[in-house]
Scaffold this active site. Structure first.
Site, mmCIF file in Angstrom:
data_model
loop_
_atom_site.group_PDB
_atom_site.id
_atom_site.type_symbol
_atom_site.label_atom_id
_atom_site.label_comp_id
_atom_site.label_asym_id
_atom_site.label_seq_id
_atom_site.Cartn_x
_atom_site.Cartn_y
_atom_site.Cartn_z
ATOM 1 N N GLU A 10 37.387 40.171 32.352
ATOM 2 C CA GLU A 10 36.313 40.488 33.492
ATOM 3 C C GLU A 10 35.874 39.180 34.181
ATOM 4 O O GLU A 10 36.795 37.966 33.847
ATOM 5 C CB GLU A 10 34.961 40.978 32.765
ATOM 6 C CG GLU A 10 34.722 42.378 32.868
ATOM 7 C CD GLU A 10 34.244 42.639 34.329
ATOM 8 O OE1 GLU A 10 34.286 41.984 35.212
ATOM 9 O OE2 GLU A 10 33.738 43.881 34.451
ATOM 10 N N ARG A 97 23.371 43.117 26.346
ATOM 11 C CA ARG A 97 24.167 41.843 26.385
ATOM 12 C C ARG A 97 24.280 41.733 28.150
ATOM 13 O O ARG A 97 24.412 42.488 28.907
ATOM 14 C CB ARG A 97 25.552 41.495 26.098
ATOM 15 C CG ARG A 97 26.674 42.616 26.600
ATOM 16 C CD ARG A 97 27.883 42.179 25.986
ATOM 17 N NE ARG A 97 28.701 43.163 26.472
ATOM 18 C CZ ARG A 97 29.671 43.210 27.569
ATOM 19 N NH1 ARG A 97 29.302 42.255 28.540
ATOM 20 N NH2 ARG A 97 30.653 44.102 27.741
ATOM 21 N N ASN A 99 26.276 41.059 31.477
ATOM 22 C CA ASN A 99 27.764 41.695 31.933
ATOM 23 C C ASN A 99 27.816 41.625 33.345
ATOM 24 O O ASN A 99 27.162 42.311 34.396
ATOM 25 C CB ASN A 99 27.911 43.043 31.618
ATOM 26 C CG ASN A 99 29.222 43.665 31.887
ATOM 27 O OD1 ASN A 99 30.229 43.125 31.365
ATOM 28 N ND2 ASN A 99 29.217 44.973 32.475
ATOM 29 N N ASP A 196 34.091 49.615 38.086
ATOM 30 C CA ASP A 196 33.850 48.416 37.245
ATOM 31 C C ASP A 196 33.436 47.247 38.223
ATOM 32 O O ASP A 196 32.559 47.461 38.990
ATOM 33 C CB ASP A 196 35.012 47.994 36.419
ATOM 34 C CG ASP A 196 34.762 47.323 34.978
ATOM 35 O OD1 ASP A 196 34.002 46.132 35.072
ATOM 36 O OD2 ASP A 196 34.974 47.702 33.850
#
Length: 282
Positions: A10, A97, A99, A196
């Site tokens: 990522e 978390r 991201n 994404d």
């Protein structure tokens, strides 16, 4: 193609010059708890262990990075591999978390949080300013996400794009100079695959990696599909615009949830239209 074998690649970004002289491609392996640098000139890679899952890295002017770890924002120095806490984020949401992130043209950091179990809408979108000067106080600007991804802005900065991947949707917002967001609306809704990470080119078209889709898609400012690039991996996460003219797409992928032989590699393909340059934090 660089076969890095990332468990969950990522945070793709391209720097024209980094702490090692650059240019280079940078990304994170969230599940592998590592930060990666790939030098295309020498075809070599370096990586550093992170103390916890890094959701992103964003470049600082001195060659260091702001890294998004589960407990907050950290300063990461690739010259010695050290991490130091800048500020905590979401101490009240231990099931989350951080991201994915984006640095806008003013050097501000937009980043998201997500639900670790990917089931509850506990994630949010944040804006942090003044990271170079000292102690920032991240401001929550939108809420109610399951999996946040890809904040990105239009070339003129007037529109911010942000995905709720679990719901297969990319939103668009009207963005004010002071960072306020208004007019949230559906920009794109997918029937197959999950949007994404996002990136925007100089024509204002939005590029999205498609998880469980094996492709990268390009969307015009009105939301219509303007290009599709297949990738030989199921789970495609994000792209950055690289090369001396920013006409090469560098794409991160993931081994997580995939049996494809090349899963977790970094892929490249040429572009007809250059992307926007990577901004540096201010």
């Amino acid at each position: 193609m660089a076969p890095l074998g990332l468990a969950l690649g990522e945070g793709a970004l391209w720097l024209e010059r980094d702490a090692f002289g650059g240019p280079a491609f940078w990304c994170v392996d969230i599940l592998g708890c590592r930060i990666w640098r790939f030098d295309p000139a020498t075809d070599t890679a370096l990586s550093w262990a992170a103390p916890a899952m890094p959701g992103f890295v964003a470049p600082l002017p001195d060659g260091c990075f702001v890294a998004g770890l589960p407990d907050g924002l950290h300063r990461f120095d690739p010259r010695d591999g050290s991490f130091s806490l800048i500020c905590t984020v979401e101490a009240d949401r231990p099931g989350n978390r951080l991201n994915d992130a984006h640095v806008d043209s003013r050097g501000r950091l937009w980043f998201g949080s997500m639900n670790l179990a990917e089931t509850a809408p506990t994630g949010a979108l944040y804006l942090a300013e003044g990271l170079v000067a000292g102690a920032p106080v991240p401001r929550r600007v939108d809420d109610g996400y399951v999996v946040t991804n890809g904040p990105a802005t239009s070339p003129d900065g007037a529109v911010l794009y942000h995905a709720d991947s679990a719901h297969q949707v990319i939103y668009a917002f009207d963005r004010h100079d002071d960072g306020r967001l208004e007019g949230r609306r559906v920009f794109v809704r997918l029937d197959q695959g999950y949007p994404d990470g996002l990136a925007v080119d100089v024509e204002g078209h939005v590029w999205a990696g498609i998880w469980a889709g094996g492709r990268v898609m390009r969307f015009a400012p009105d939301g219509r599909v303007s290009a599709v690039q297949t990738i030989p991996v199921d789970n495609v996460t994000k792209l950055a615009f690289g090369g001396p003219d920013r006409r090469t797409a560098w794409v991160t992928t993931a081994r997580k949830g995939s049996s494809a032989p090349l899963a977790g590699g970094i892929f490249t393909f040429p572009l007809d239209v250059p992307g926007l340059a990577q901004n540096i934090l201010a």
